[in-house]
Write an enzyme that holds these catalytic residues in place. Structure first.
Site, mmCIF file in Angstrom:
data_model
loop_
_atom_site.group_PDB
_atom_site.id
_atom_site.type_symbol
_atom_site.label_atom_id
_atom_site.label_comp_id
_atom_site.label_asym_id
_atom_site.label_seq_id
_atom_site.Cartn_x
_atom_site.Cartn_y
_atom_site.Cartn_z
ATOM 1 C CG HIS A 111 -1.980 -1.024 1.203
ATOM 2 N ND1 HIS A 111 -3.234 -0.776 0.699
ATOM 3 C CD2 HIS A 111 -1.980 -2.323 1.608
ATOM 4 C CE1 HIS A 111 -3.973 -1.875 0.806
ATOM 5 N NE2 HIS A 111 -3.232 -2.828 1.350
ATOM 6 C CG ASP A 154 -2.492 4.498 2.078
ATOM 7 O OD1 ASP A 154 -2.140 3.398 1.625
ATOM 8 O OD2 ASP A 154 -3.654 4.718 2.485
ATOM 9 N N GLY A 184 -10.035 -2.320 3.125
ATOM 10 C CA GLY A 184 -10.695 -1.776 4.297
ATOM 11 C C GLY A 184 -11.203 -2.887 5.192
ATOM 12 C CG HIS A 219 -7.492 -6.039 0.908
ATOM 13 N ND1 HIS A 219 -7.142 -5.361 -0.242
ATOM 14 C CD2 HIS A 219 -6.492 -5.810 1.810
ATOM 15 C CE1 HIS A 219 -5.980 -4.742 -0.039
ATOM 16 N NE2 HIS A 219 -5.562 -5.002 1.192
ATOM 17 C CD GLU A 268 -5.862 -7.837 6.541
ATOM 18 O OE1 GLU A 268 -4.889 -7.279 7.083
ATOM 19 O OE2 GLU A 268 -6.603 -7.259 5.716
ATOM 20 C CG ASP A 314 -0.663 -5.237 4.365
ATOM 21 O OD1 ASP A 314 -1.257 -4.698 3.408
ATOM 22 O OD2 ASP A 314 -1.246 -5.553 5.419
#
Length: 362
Positions: free
Chosen positions: A21, A23, A181, A208, A211, A300
């Site tokens: 990611h 960010d 998210g 995603h 998880e 990640d």
């Protein structure tokens, strides 16, 4: 003679990264610098070392929801074209310095429009940063290919619009789509329109799933949404029984996942932080690799997890005793699973990954 599997030697191995990611990978110094430039005064620390420590400890929370909280600070300093370009450029530099030769880096444009940028302006700034970073690294003899996955947030209602954005930029560096998210209460089937749009345009996407929420999320992602890959997918282990003699029995979901060679974008350190596993040695990575699932190694969020591809591989080596041949297999798994065209994948495997591992194996 094999090169010893020390961390410094692992840093020399070529790597392919599918789940990272943007960010979640900023340099702490960059966060501080941009915050000062844009007047963001809500950072929890004012020096690099303290800020780095805060991100790491705040993320080591034991739950996915709390793990996601520190992103409010990184996203806050990624609201201008200049900041987005810089973060993307530095991402390429950092990955190349870790011997990553191919990466798919994802981010959610909808999180970067607070200051009035359009989705197109946000994405164009990031892609320009990637391209400029690639050129700079190539000029230094450190070639890397970086492509973008455009992410929609699963708790929002913008996924179709973001999928359309991904298609508009498919020839400019975007290779796929994703939703991310908190999983609980936000099943992937709420975004069927976006996935159908991607399929109708012959485009690839990952989801995603598995998880934190378990098998229902994985089932929906595969059976109803048609995911090409699974982001994490670690809870597929709940559909695998291990008998006392060491044999395994796969349930129907695990069976189809393995039979269809659906790649798992596994992120061991992140899973430890979010409470998906209790320790690296208890991570199902080894079971899944032994059972010949299409496992891949990923970071990640490099800032939040205080990690890199080399560190992830080293932790797996220490936990499970892997050798160079295993690391090469995981790397080729990732490259086979990339969303770029087949001939480009094959070229990186045959011309970069295999020759460089051959030197390490000796």
């Amino acid at each position: 003679m094999n090169t010893p599997l020390h961390l410094e030697n692992i840093k020399q191995a070529p790597k392919a990264l599918l789940h990272d990611h943007l960010d979640g990978g900023l340099r702490p110094a960059t966060v501080l610098d941009i915050a000062g430039q844009v007047g963001y005064d809500r950072l929890p620390a004012t020096d690099v070392e303290s800020l780095e420590t805060w991100f790491r400890t705040a993320s080591h929370s034991g739950s996915l929801e709390r793990y996601l909280e520190p992103f409010s600070h990184t996203v806050a300093v990624m609201q201008t074209p200049e900041a987005l370009h810089r973060v993307a450029y530095e991402c390429v530099e950092d990955l190349a310095a870790d011997s990553v030769v191919y990466a798919e880096v994802r981010f959610a444009p909808e999180l970067h429009i607070d200051e009035g940028l359009s989705f197109d302006e946000v994405l164009a700034s990031v892609l320009a940063g990637f391209a400029d970073g690639e050129r700079a690294c190539a000029a230094e003899g450190n070639a890397i290919t970086v492509r973008c996955l455009v992410t929609a947030m699963r708790h929002a209602a913008m996924s179709r619009e973001i999928a359309e954005l991904a298609i508009r930029f498919r020839d400019k560096g975007v290779v796929g789509f994703d939703i991310a998210g908190a999983e609980a209460g936000h099943p992937p089937t709420r975004h069927l329109d976006a996935f159908e749009y991607m399929r109708s345009n012959n485009a690839r996407f990952t989801i995603h799933a598995g998880e934190a929420f378990g098998l229902p999320s994985i089932h929906e992602a595969i059976a109803f949404c048609g995911a090409d890959r699974l982001g994490h997918g670690v809870r597929i282990v709940d559909d695998i029984d291990v008998d006392p003699g060491g044999g395994i029995r796969l349930g129907p979901l695990a069976s189809i996942l393995r039979d269809k060679r659906i790649p798992l974008e596994l992120c061991p350190s992140s899973n430890l932080q979010t409470g998906a596993v209790a320790s690296i040695t208890e991570h199902p990575f080894d079971l899944l690799a032994w059972a010949r699932f299409r496992v891949t190694v990923n970071t990640d969020n490099r800032l939040m997890s205080d990690t890199s591809m080399s560190l992830e591989m080293h932790r797996l080596v220490e936990a499970f005793g892997y050798g160079w041949g295993d690391l090469e297999r995981f790397t080729i798994n990732a490259m086979k699973s990339a969303f770029i065209p087949f001939d480009q994948r094959l070229a990186i495997i045959d011309e970069v990954i295999k020759p460089r591992f051959a030197v390490l194996v000796g």
